[in-house]
Design an enzyme around this catalytic site. Structure first.
Site, PDB file in Angstrom:
ATOM      1  N   GLN A  47      89.678  51.896  63.712  1.00  0.00           N
ATOM      2  CA  GLN A  47      88.667  51.453  64.670  1.00  0.00           C
ATOM      3  C   GLN A  47      87.284  51.800  64.142  1.00  0.00           C
ATOM      4  OE1 GLN A  47      89.513  52.623  68.750  1.00  0.00           O
ATOM      5  NE2 GLN A  47      87.338  52.813  69.209  1.00  0.00           N
ATOM      6  N   HIS A  62      82.069  65.665  71.494  1.00  0.00           N
ATOM      7  CA  HIS A  62      83.260  64.978  71.952  1.00  0.00           C
ATOM      8  C   HIS A  62      84.426  65.138  70.991  1.00  0.00           C
ATOM      9  CE1 HIS A  62      80.006  62.093  73.627  1.00  0.00           C
ATOM     10  NE2 HIS A  62      80.262  63.030  74.523  1.00  0.00           N
ATOM     11  N   LYS A  72      87.003  61.197  61.867  1.00  0.00           N
ATOM     12  CA  LYS A  72      85.901  60.234  61.866  1.00  0.00           C
ATOM     13  C   LYS A  72      85.156  60.286  60.533  1.00  0.00           C
ATOM     14  CE  LYS A  72      85.084  60.713  66.822  1.00  0.00           C
ATOM     15  NZ  LYS A  72      84.169  61.192  67.855  1.00  0.00           N
ATOM     16  N   TYR A 132      80.548  54.651  62.893  1.00  0.00           N
ATOM     17  CA  TYR A 132      81.641  55.530  62.486  1.00  0.00           C
ATOM     18  C   TYR A 132      82.989  54.852  62.579  1.00  0.00           C
ATOM     19  CZ  TYR A 132      82.029  56.650  67.548  1.00  0.00           C
ATOM     20  OH  TYR A 132      82.145  56.592  68.907  1.00  0.00           O
ATOM     21  N   GLU A 143      90.429  62.484  76.214  1.00  0.00           N
ATOM     22  CA  GLU A 143      89.086  62.887  75.793  1.00  0.00           C
ATOM     23  C   GLU A 143      88.793  64.317  76.218  1.00  0.00           C
ATOM     24  OE1 GLU A 143      86.255  60.991  79.308  1.00  0.00           O
ATOM     25  OE2 GLU A 143      86.430  59.951  77.399  1.00  0.00           O
ATOM     26  N   LYS A 169      77.552  62.739  82.159  1.00  0.00           N
ATOM     27  CA  LYS A 169      78.890  63.185  81.761  1.00  0.00           C
ATOM     28  C   LYS A 169      78.812  64.329  80.741  1.00  0.00           C
ATOM     29  CE  LYS A 169      82.912  61.206  79.467  1.00  0.00           C
ATOM     30  NZ  LYS A 169      83.479  59.976  78.920  1.00  0.00           N
ATOM     31  N   ASP A 170      77.942  64.182  79.737  1.00  0.00           N
ATOM     32  CA  ASP A 170      77.814  65.215  78.701  1.00  0.00           C
ATOM     33  C   ASP A 170      77.122  66.468  79.221  1.00  0.00           C
ATOM     34  OD1 ASP A 170      79.099  63.538  76.949  1.00  0.00           O
ATOM     35  OD2 ASP A 170      77.351  63.152  75.682  1.00  0.00           O
TER      36      ASP A 170
END
Length: 183
Positions: A47, A62, A72, A132, A143, A169-170
């Protein structure tokens, strides 16, 4: 390509051979055979992701857990970021330690982040395009994350905290000791 292993085992800074002339430049950004030999492990990327952000945007830290953990290979297409990888492998001698590398469109450096690491970056330039590759597909249930200003890690993001743009969220992610376990 030149592969330099950081103090975090399995995490590599990769510098391609860039050929420049009056027309511009050319370089090979990825070659499976060369890459796998350079990092001493077979990685099958499945991906590609890309983001665009403005100065001060901080994304991370993350990771994906269990069978959905991801390695990654990251780079910058335009602009400049401070890219950070944190070792969260429980058995690792460098657990909780991080490496920070400035990735820019000019230096063309890449960072290979193996499975078992949290990842994040902050944009240092006015804007940046970040690209990435991942060796596993994203899975929402798997996650995990660690707050960017975790005192247990102590990342120096090279910008004043007042310049950060962090998602809701972070901003509520836990410290390392309370984060979801990688395995």
């Amino acid at each position: 390509m030149n592969f330099t292993e950081t103090h975090l085992k399995g995490c590599y800074i990769i510098e391609p051979r860039v050929f420049k002339d009056v027309r511009g430049y050319f370089f090979e950004s990825y070659n499976e055979k060369v890459f796998n030999e350079g990092v001493n492990v077979k990685v099958n990327f499945v991906q590609d992701n890309q983001s665009f952000s403005s100065k001060g945007v901080l994304r991370g830290l993350h990771y994906q857990t269990g069978a959905h953990a991801q390695a990654k290979l990251v780079r910058v297409l335009s602009g400049s970021v401070l890219d950070v990888a944190v070792d969260i492998r429980p058995e690792s001698e460098t657990y909780g330690q991080y490496v920070a590398v400035e990735l820019t469109a000019e230096n063309q450096k890449q960072l290979f982040i193996p499975r078992g690491f949290a990842h994040g970056f902050v944009v240092l330039s006015e804007t940046a395009s970040f690209f990435y590759k991942c060796d596993n597909f994203y899975n929402k249930e798997s996650e995990g994350g660690i707050i960017y200003n975790c005192p247990e890690i102590g990342v120096d993001w090279q910008l004043p905290v007042t310049d950060f743009l962090v998602s809701e969220k972070d901003a509520i992610l836990p410290n390392l000791s309370k984060a979801k376990k990688i395995w």
